[in-house]
Scaffold this motif. Sequence first.
Motif, PDB file in Angstrom:
ATOM      1  N   ALA A   1      -2.444  56.139  -9.927  1.00 18.13           N
ATOM      2  CA  ALA A   1      -3.185  56.379 -11.163  1.00 18.13           C
ATOM      3  C   ALA A   1      -4.617  56.816 -10.857  1.00 18.13           C
ATOM      4  O   ALA A   1      -5.157  56.525  -9.778  1.00 18.13           O
ATOM      5  CB  ALA A   1      -3.214  55.109 -12.002  1.00 18.13           C
ATOM      6  N   PRO A   2      -5.265  57.531 -11.783  1.00 20.88           N
ATOM      7  CA  PRO A   2      -6.663  57.920 -11.584  1.00 20.88           C
ATOM      8  C   PRO A   2      -7.559  56.704 -11.373  1.00 20.88           C
ATOM      9  O   PRO A   2      -7.360  55.655 -11.992  1.00 20.88           O
ATOM     10  CB  PRO A   2      -7.013  58.641 -12.893  1.00 20.88           C
ATOM     11  CG  PRO A   2      -5.701  59.100 -13.428  1.00 20.88           C
ATOM     12  CD  PRO A   2      -4.710  58.049 -13.040  1.00 20.88           C
TER      13      PRO A   2
ATOM     14  N   HIS B   1     -11.106  56.045 -11.914  1.00 20.02           N
ATOM     15  CA  HIS B   1     -12.439  56.321 -12.437  1.00 20.02           C
ATOM     16  C   HIS B   1     -13.372  55.179 -12.044  1.00 20.02           C
ATOM     17  O   HIS B   1     -12.982  54.016 -11.981  1.00 20.02           O
ATOM     18  CB  HIS B   1     -12.397  56.473 -13.958  1.00 20.02           C
ATOM     19  CG  HIS B   1     -11.371  57.460 -14.431  1.00 20.02           C
ATOM     20  ND1 HIS B   1     -11.311  58.752 -13.970  1.00 20.02           N
ATOM     21  CD2 HIS B   1     -10.341  57.329 -15.319  1.00 20.02           C
ATOM     22  CE1 HIS B   1     -10.314  59.391 -14.556  1.00 20.02           C
ATOM     23  NE2 HIS B   1      -9.707  58.537 -15.371  1.00 20.02           N
TER      24      HIS B   1
ATOM     25  N   TYR C   1     -15.637  60.398 -13.404  1.00 22.02           N
ATOM     26  CA  TYR C   1     -14.207  60.632 -13.468  1.00 22.02           C
ATOM     27  C   TYR C   1     -13.634  60.905 -12.081  1.00 22.02           C
ATOM     28  O   TYR C   1     -14.282  61.515 -11.227  1.00 22.02           O
ATOM     29  CB  TYR C   1     -13.892  61.814 -14.385  1.00 22.02           C
ATOM     30  CG  TYR C   1     -14.073  61.515 -15.861  1.00 22.02           C
ATOM     31  CD1 TYR C   1     -13.093  60.824 -16.560  1.00 22.02           C
ATOM     32  CD2 TYR C   1     -15.211  61.929 -16.534  1.00 22.02           C
ATOM     33  CE1 TYR C   1     -13.245  60.546 -17.908  1.00 22.02           C
ATOM     34  CE2 TYR C   1     -15.381  61.647 -17.887  1.00 22.02           C
ATOM     35  CZ  TYR C   1     -14.389  60.963 -18.566  1.00 22.02           C
ATOM     36  OH  TYR C   1     -14.554  60.677 -19.900  1.00 22.02           O
TER      37      TYR C   1
ATOM     38  N   ARG D   1      -3.793  63.038  -9.756  1.00 24.80           N
ATOM     39  CA  ARG D   1      -2.986  61.834  -9.774  1.00 24.80           C
ATOM     40  C   ARG D   1      -1.673  62.105 -10.497  1.00 24.80           C
ATOM     41  O   ARG D   1      -1.612  62.939 -11.397  1.00 24.80           O
ATOM     42  CB  ARG D   1      -3.740  60.697 -10.467  1.00 24.80           C
ATOM     43  CG  ARG D   1      -5.112  60.416  -9.865  1.00 24.80           C
ATOM     44  CD  ARG D   1      -5.024  59.829  -8.466  1.00 24.80           C
ATOM     45  NE  ARG D   1      -6.342  59.596  -7.890  1.00 24.80           N
ATOM     46  CZ  ARG D   1      -6.552  59.008  -6.721  1.00 24.80           C
ATOM     47  NH1 ARG D   1      -5.530  58.594  -5.997  1.00 24.80           N
ATOM     48  NH2 ARG D   1      -7.778  58.827  -6.269  1.00 24.80           N
TER      49      ARG D   1
ATOM     50  N   THR E   1       0.280  59.821 -12.191  1.00 28.58           N
ATOM     51  CA  THR E   1       0.647  58.964 -13.314  1.00 28.58           C
ATOM     52  C   THR E   1      -0.585  58.271 -13.870  1.00 28.58           C
ATOM     53  O   THR E   1      -1.617  58.189 -13.197  1.00 28.58           O
ATOM     54  CB  THR E   1       1.674  57.897 -12.872  1.00 28.58           C
ATOM     55  OG1 THR E   1       1.997  57.071 -13.989  1.00 28.58           O
ATOM     56  CG2 THR E   1       1.108  57.031 -11.761  1.00 28.58           C
ATOM     57  N   LEU E   2      -0.464  57.793 -15.083  1.00 28.94           N
ATOM     58  CA  LEU E   2      -1.521  56.985 -15.690  1.00 28.94           C
ATOM     59  C   LEU E   2      -1.199  55.499 -15.630  1.00 28.94           C
ATOM     60  O   LEU E   2      -1.965  54.671 -16.109  1.00 28.94           O
ATOM     61  CB  LEU E   2      -1.717  57.402 -17.152  1.00 28.94           C
ATOM     62  CG  LEU E   2      -2.225  58.829 -17.383  1.00 28.94           C
ATOM     63  CD1 LEU E   2      -2.284  59.119 -18.879  1.00 28.94           C
ATOM     64  CD2 LEU E   2      -3.592  59.026 -16.753  1.00 28.94           C
TER      65      LEU E   2
ATOM     66  N   ASP F   1      -0.856  51.852 -14.156  1.00 29.55           N
ATOM     67  CA  ASP F   1      -1.367  50.956 -13.129  1.00 29.55           C
ATOM     68  C   ASP F   1      -1.228  49.520 -13.619  1.00 29.55           C
ATOM     69  O   ASP F   1      -0.588  49.263 -14.638  1.00 29.55           O
ATOM     70  CB  ASP F   1      -2.818  51.290 -12.753  1.00 29.55           C
ATOM     71  CG  ASP F   1      -3.774  51.208 -13.937  1.00 29.55           C
ATOM     72  OD1 ASP F   1      -3.432  50.534 -14.950  1.00 29.55           O
ATOM     73  OD2 ASP F   1      -4.854  51.809 -13.882  1.00 29.55           O
TER      74      ASP F   1
ATOM     75  N   SER G   1      -2.174  48.735 -17.257  1.00 27.75           N
ATOM     76  CA  SER G   1      -1.434  49.358 -18.349  1.00 27.75           C
ATOM     77  C   SER G   1      -0.612  48.286 -19.062  1.00 27.75           C
ATOM     78  O   SER G   1       0.221  47.629 -18.436  1.00 27.75           O
ATOM     79  CB  SER G   1      -0.507  50.448 -17.811  1.00 27.75           C
ATOM     80  OG  SER G   1      -1.242  51.438 -17.110  1.00 27.75           O
TER      81      SER G   1
ATOM     82  N   TYR H   1      -0.908  51.349 -23.026  1.00 29.49           N
ATOM     83  CA  TYR H   1      -2.314  51.693 -23.185  1.00 29.49           C
ATOM     84  C   TYR H   1      -3.109  50.797 -22.241  1.00 29.49           C
ATOM     85  O   TYR H   1      -2.671  49.686 -21.899  1.00 29.49           O
ATOM     86  CB  TYR H   1      -2.746  51.447 -24.639  1.00 29.49           C
ATOM     87  CG  TYR H   1      -3.786  52.407 -25.164  1.00 29.49           C
ATOM     88  CD1 TYR H   1      -3.475  53.742 -25.394  1.00 29.49           C
ATOM     89  CD2 TYR H   1      -5.074  51.979 -25.450  1.00 29.49           C
ATOM     90  CE1 TYR H   1      -4.416  54.617 -25.898  1.00 29.49           C
ATOM     91  CE2 TYR H   1      -6.029  52.859 -25.953  1.00 29.49           C
ATOM     92  CZ  TYR H   1      -5.695  54.172 -26.171  1.00 29.49           C
ATOM     93  OH  TYR H   1      -6.632  55.046 -26.657  1.00 29.49           O
ATOM     94  N   SER H   2      -4.272  51.241 -21.816  1.00 31.47           N
ATOM     95  CA  SER H   2      -5.077  50.455 -20.891  1.00 31.47           C
ATOM     96  C   SER H   2      -5.572  49.179 -21.561  1.00 31.47           C
ATOM     97  O   SER H   2      -5.970  49.180 -22.723  1.00 31.47           O
ATOM     98  CB  SER H   2      -6.272  51.270 -20.397  1.00 31.47           C
ATOM     99  OG  SER H   2      -7.060  50.500 -19.505  1.00 31.47           O
TER     100      SER H   2
END
Length: 529
Positions: free
Chosen positions: A447-448, A450, A464, A469, A471-472, A474, A477, A500-501
């Motif tokens: 995942a990114p 940041h 950023y 990456r 996937t989002l 991690d 999530s 969602y985060s």
Amino acid sequence: MKINRLMTLRLIAGVIASIGITSCSNTNSTGVSTATGWKINDKKGGFQYNTNYGDQKAPLGMVAVEGGTFTMGRVQDDVMYDWNNNPTQQYVQSFYMDEAETTNLMYNEYLYWLKSVFPVSEANYRHIYESALPDTMVWRSRLGFSETLTSTYLRHPAYANYPVVGVTWLQANDYAKWRTDRVNEIALENAGYLKKNAKVMEAYGDAHFSTDAYLANPDLVYGGNRDVVFQGVKNKAKDGSRHVYATQEFGLFTAEFRLPTEAEWEYAAVGLVGNREYNSYKGRKKYPWEGGQTKSTGRKNKGDQLANFKQARADYGGIAGWSTDGADITNQVKSYAPNDFGLYDMAGNVAEWVADVYRPVIDTDDNNDFNYFRGNVYYKNQIGPDGKTVIVTSETMQFDTLANGKLRARNLPGQVAQVMVDESDTFLRQNFNSGDNREYKDGGYNAPEHTLVTDEDGSVYGKYDSAKRTTLVDNKSRVYKGGSWKDRAYWLDPATRRFYSEDQATDYIGFRLAMTKVGAKPGTKRTKK
């Protein structure tokens, strides 16, 4: 300090009378232990225990959800091609769940308490209140006008009974912990273990009630104010002892309020208790109500929608004079009929946070078919050099910096300091071998990453991740379930799942709380032969 046995016995007797009487199997009719032959709750001394504890009562605002087996996941076609909810048979233990979503009024009570106990005028406390505030800017849209909602939705009485939004997963968990403490606080006050109205008149800073702190070291609750903590049981005994504390054995403390697991939420939403057909238990029930349609077929309200959702592009509630769901954004809780468990808005209005960490596939191993949950991180009370439980103070309070730059207190002053379990707790264990189990059998994702950067003058800004990456997903999530006022009918199916985060918020995700039922499973009593 010695304990006044006579006063303890009398208090327990009063508690038993208020709870209800159920015979306990480890003592006989004379209150004698079947293990040792000693008397339980002997006024001359001995072990003190509530041997006549009645069945747990549903907490205020909650309904009982009898546990059972069900098919978790979808058996219908996955039109979104996520393939993240393949069906698996699961068993859910009995629990309680809020009959409706947490409202603005309820959350504002929490904010008021925080602001009163930890005033923002004091530098040490300023970030506590700020970290709990919902993000009212979630209502803004680049090409839409909604400024009135940003300033009124959370606070205005017109929206008092509407579901709170703009709340992160982390904030929902903090609210749950606060609610646990407040419910236990008033229970102890009513039973005579805390001074009347201290929760309002004397709670300030470190000096307030925490359930974990009371159970671990009651001498330090309310900042060690003996006038508050020892008010309930003033001793007249000759042995010089003065007071008695409540313990878990008395049956006064409630189980913790928490976010429901994904399995619990889906099981409760489907509401199979009202449908005994075999196919329903195999996942054929599409919505929290019967049938495959979203509209009512009743004579008086035929054609009205059974939930608050987006019916088509630019259609959030029908045309003027012919409203199909009675709302254009969210709606008051309990505006639509409940499901067979008595739960409102398990489809539509707002989607809801659940406790689980998101993974694209739910593990279907045989050992994961009871109370399935991904996200266990095990903590224990921190013990100081003196061998006593460490209580957080305004000087020792620690903050975590979230991805968005906001600060969040790990534990409030007056609460017990927590640390993750270590090798001394996991050595030679067979059921778990680490404190953090979020990645168990399914490692981290690319995942990114940041980051927050602090420049030379102390200013903090976000940077950023420029790397590509895949996937989002991690370990931050979190799953949210159910459709919302902003979603199409597809998402009303309780089996659908999104993520969602945990430190982000939206204008369409809210939450409700759950509580594990302790003791016997409700339902038909078995007859002894």
